[in-house]
Write an enzyme that holds these catalytic residues in place. Structure first.
Site, PDB file in Angstrom:
ATOM      1  N   ASP A  45       0.018   3.743   1.496  1.00  0.00           N
ATOM      2  CA  ASP A  45      -0.255   4.409   2.776  1.00  0.00           C
ATOM      3  C   ASP A  45       0.751   4.055   3.882  1.00  0.00           C
ATOM      4  O   ASP A  45       0.836   4.756   4.885  1.00  0.00           O
ATOM      5  CB  ASP A  45      -1.658   4.040   3.284  1.00  0.00           C
ATOM      6  CG  ASP A  45      -2.744   4.344   2.271  1.00  0.00           C
ATOM      7  OD1 ASP A  45      -2.546   5.248   1.440  1.00  0.00           O
ATOM      8  OD2 ASP A  45      -3.799   3.677   2.320  1.00  0.00           O
ATOM      9  N   GLU A  67      -5.140  13.399   3.382  1.00  0.00           N
ATOM     10  CA  GLU A  67      -6.577  13.363   3.072  1.00  0.00           C
ATOM     11  C   GLU A  67      -7.445  12.974   4.266  1.00  0.00           C
ATOM     12  O   GLU A  67      -8.604  13.372   4.350  1.00  0.00           O
ATOM     13  CB  GLU A  67      -6.839  12.377   1.928  1.00  0.00           C
ATOM     14  CG  GLU A  67      -6.417  10.947   2.264  1.00  0.00           C
ATOM     15  CD  GLU A  67      -6.713   9.934   1.174  1.00  0.00           C
ATOM     16  OE1 GLU A  67      -7.247  10.313   0.134  1.00  0.00           O
ATOM     17  OE2 GLU A  67      -6.388   8.749   1.395  1.00  0.00           O
ATOM     18  N   THR A  80       0.848  -1.198   0.000  1.00  0.00           N
ATOM     19  CA  THR A  80       0.000   0.000   0.000  1.00  0.00           C
ATOM     20  C   THR A  80       0.883   1.246   0.000  1.00  0.00           C
ATOM     21  O   THR A  80       1.928   1.271   0.653  1.00  0.00           O
ATOM     22  CB  THR A  80      -0.965   0.115   1.199  1.00  0.00           C
ATOM     23  OG1 THR A  80      -1.535   1.436   1.214  1.00  0.00           O
ATOM     24  CG2 THR A  80      -0.308  -0.098   2.539  1.00  0.00           C
TER      25      THR A  80
HETATM   26  O1  F6P Z   1      -5.119   2.735   0.273  1.00  0.00           O
HETATM   27  C1  F6P Z   1      -4.574   3.369  -0.857  1.00  0.00           C
HETATM   28  C2  F6P Z   1      -5.402   4.546  -1.266  1.00  0.00           C
HETATM   29  O2  F6P Z   1      -4.817   5.137  -2.398  1.00  0.00           O
HETATM   30  C3  F6P Z   1      -5.638   5.585  -0.164  1.00  0.00           C
HETATM   31  O3  F6P Z   1      -4.516   6.404   0.036  1.00  0.00           O
HETATM   32  C4  F6P Z   1      -6.856   6.289  -0.684  1.00  0.00           C
HETATM   33  O4  F6P Z   1      -7.620   6.873   0.350  1.00  0.00           O
HETATM   34  C5  F6P Z   1      -7.629   5.169  -1.329  1.00  0.00           C
HETATM   35  O5  F6P Z   1      -6.715   4.138  -1.608  1.00  0.00           O
HETATM   36  C6  F6P Z   1      -8.328   5.564  -2.583  1.00  0.00           C
HETATM   37  O6  F6P Z   1      -9.105   4.486  -2.961  1.00  0.00           O
HETATM   38  P1  F6P Z   1      -9.822   4.381  -4.382  1.00  0.00           P
HETATM   39  O7  F6P Z   1      -8.778   3.993  -5.395  1.00  0.00           O
HETATM   40  O8  F6P Z   1     -10.832   3.338  -4.155  1.00  0.00           O
HETATM   41  O9  F6P Z   1     -10.387   5.724  -4.686  1.00  0.00           O
END
Ligand code: F6P
Length: 345
Positions: A127, A222, A125
């Protein structure tokens, strides 16, 4: 052995490097790697493809995942477990390598415990919030993208009397914000782990102006809250709809913060939301190496029968931890904030 490999949850740079490394180590030891498409959905619905030398080569530098991904959770579907049970027998899988984030690790642990599925997890990830490992692959690339953006924004910010807000991803933790903020010389970093009020940020901007700096760059994660000295705080969400894992869509705090900071300081504010750019494209060399090490480690764990565990990086060592210990989210080491604060205002 026939070993399934799947990627689940959101994609990130380095997934293909893990697939390549695990497949190659399995092939070289005479085993059969099998690609499972679209995460656990592909296992439930029998969508498989061979991962021979041809299919697993030439992909090291590619972003995304050649296996596609989804947030299908068999425990949230009425027929999910029955499907996985049947698929395991049909596909004749001796083991599974599941590459994903915290939620995927949880599904993998439950399948290992409840269905006796011999599975190994690999933490991915951008994150960097997976408990049990120091770093997930994908994180370094996201930090590099955000740092490059901060460098670019510096030059345009300097040309105007402006506050530049940069909203980065990270879900409920501030790892990307903190690392990119330090690397990119941010004048303020707002993360979910710690409250920084609009008034505190405005005071930092004012101090910079007193020192003759006519611009400020603020990085906001975010998942951070919009907080005020009065104690009032607001959560900003892009949408209340949830994905298949039940996660809400984050985003939007940057715009709200820009409005409030412009009001509090009297200076113009602009916002840049980096969004999925942080997740796309080619992985950095650091992520390629980490992902490759994770992939080799996962294959070795399958050979050794060390299932029910997740590959992990502890310091410089590649090791593993029980999936049962991978719970919750790993928050930012707040000692980093002490480093970052030296440069605020
Ligand atoms: O977990 C990775 C991530 O990119 C987060 O940083 C973000 O909040 C989320 O996924 C976005 O998810 P999606 O691709 O479903 O919009």
């Amino acid at each position: 052995m026939r070993v399934g490999i799947l990627t689940a949850g959101g994609d990130c740079p380095g997934l293909n490097a893990v697939i390549r490394a695990s497949a190659r180590r399995l092939l070289e030891r005479g085993h059969e790697p099998v690609g499972i498409l679209k995460g656990y959905r592909g296992l439930a619905y029998g969508e498989l493809r061979p991962l021979d030398y041809r299919a697993s080569s030439g992909i090291l530098h590619l972003g995304g995942t050649i296996l596609s991904t989804s947030s299908y959770d068999p425990f949230r579907e009425p027929d999910g477990l029955d499907r996985i049970r049947a698929a395991q027998a049909d596909a004749r899988l001796d083991a599974l390598i599941a590459i994903g984030g915290e939620h995927t690790m949880d599904i993998t642990r439950r399948l290992h415990e409840e269905l006796d599925l011999p599975a190994v997890g690999v933490p991915k990830t951008i994150d960097n919030d997976v408990v049990g490992t120091d770093f997930t692959f994908g994180f370094d690339t996201a930090v590099q993208v955000a740092t490059d953006a901060l460098d670019r924004l510096h030059t345009t910010a300097q040309s105007h009397d402006r506050i530049m807000i940069v909203e980065v991803m990270g879900r409920n933790v501030g790892w990307i914000a903190m690392h990119a903020g330090i690397a990119g010389g941010a004048d303020g970093i707002v993360i979910p782990e710690l409250t920084l009020t609009v008034e505190e940020l405005a005071a930092g901007v004012a101090r910079r102006h007193e020192r003759g700096k006519n611009f400020s760059i603020i990085v906001v994660a975010e998942g951070a809250e919009l907080a005020f000295a009065s104690g009032e705080s607001r959560t900003v969400r892009a949408s209340e709809t949830t994905d298949e894992y039940g996660y809400t869509q984050l985003g939007g705090i940057g715009s709200s913060l820009a409005t409030e900071l412009a009001r509090a300081t009297g200076y113009e504010a602009r916002v840049t939301t980096l969004g999925h750019v942080q997740r796309g494209g080619t992985p950095t060399s650091t992520d390629r190496i980490l992902a490759t090490r994770y992939g080799i480690q996962a294959a070795e764990m399958v050979f050794a029968g060390e299932t029910g565990r997740m590959t992990a990086l502890h310091g410089r060592e590649m090791t593993s931890v029980p999936l049962a210990e991978v719970r919750g989210v790993k928050q930012v080491d707040l000692r980093l904030l002490d480093v970052a604060r030296t440069f605020f205002g």
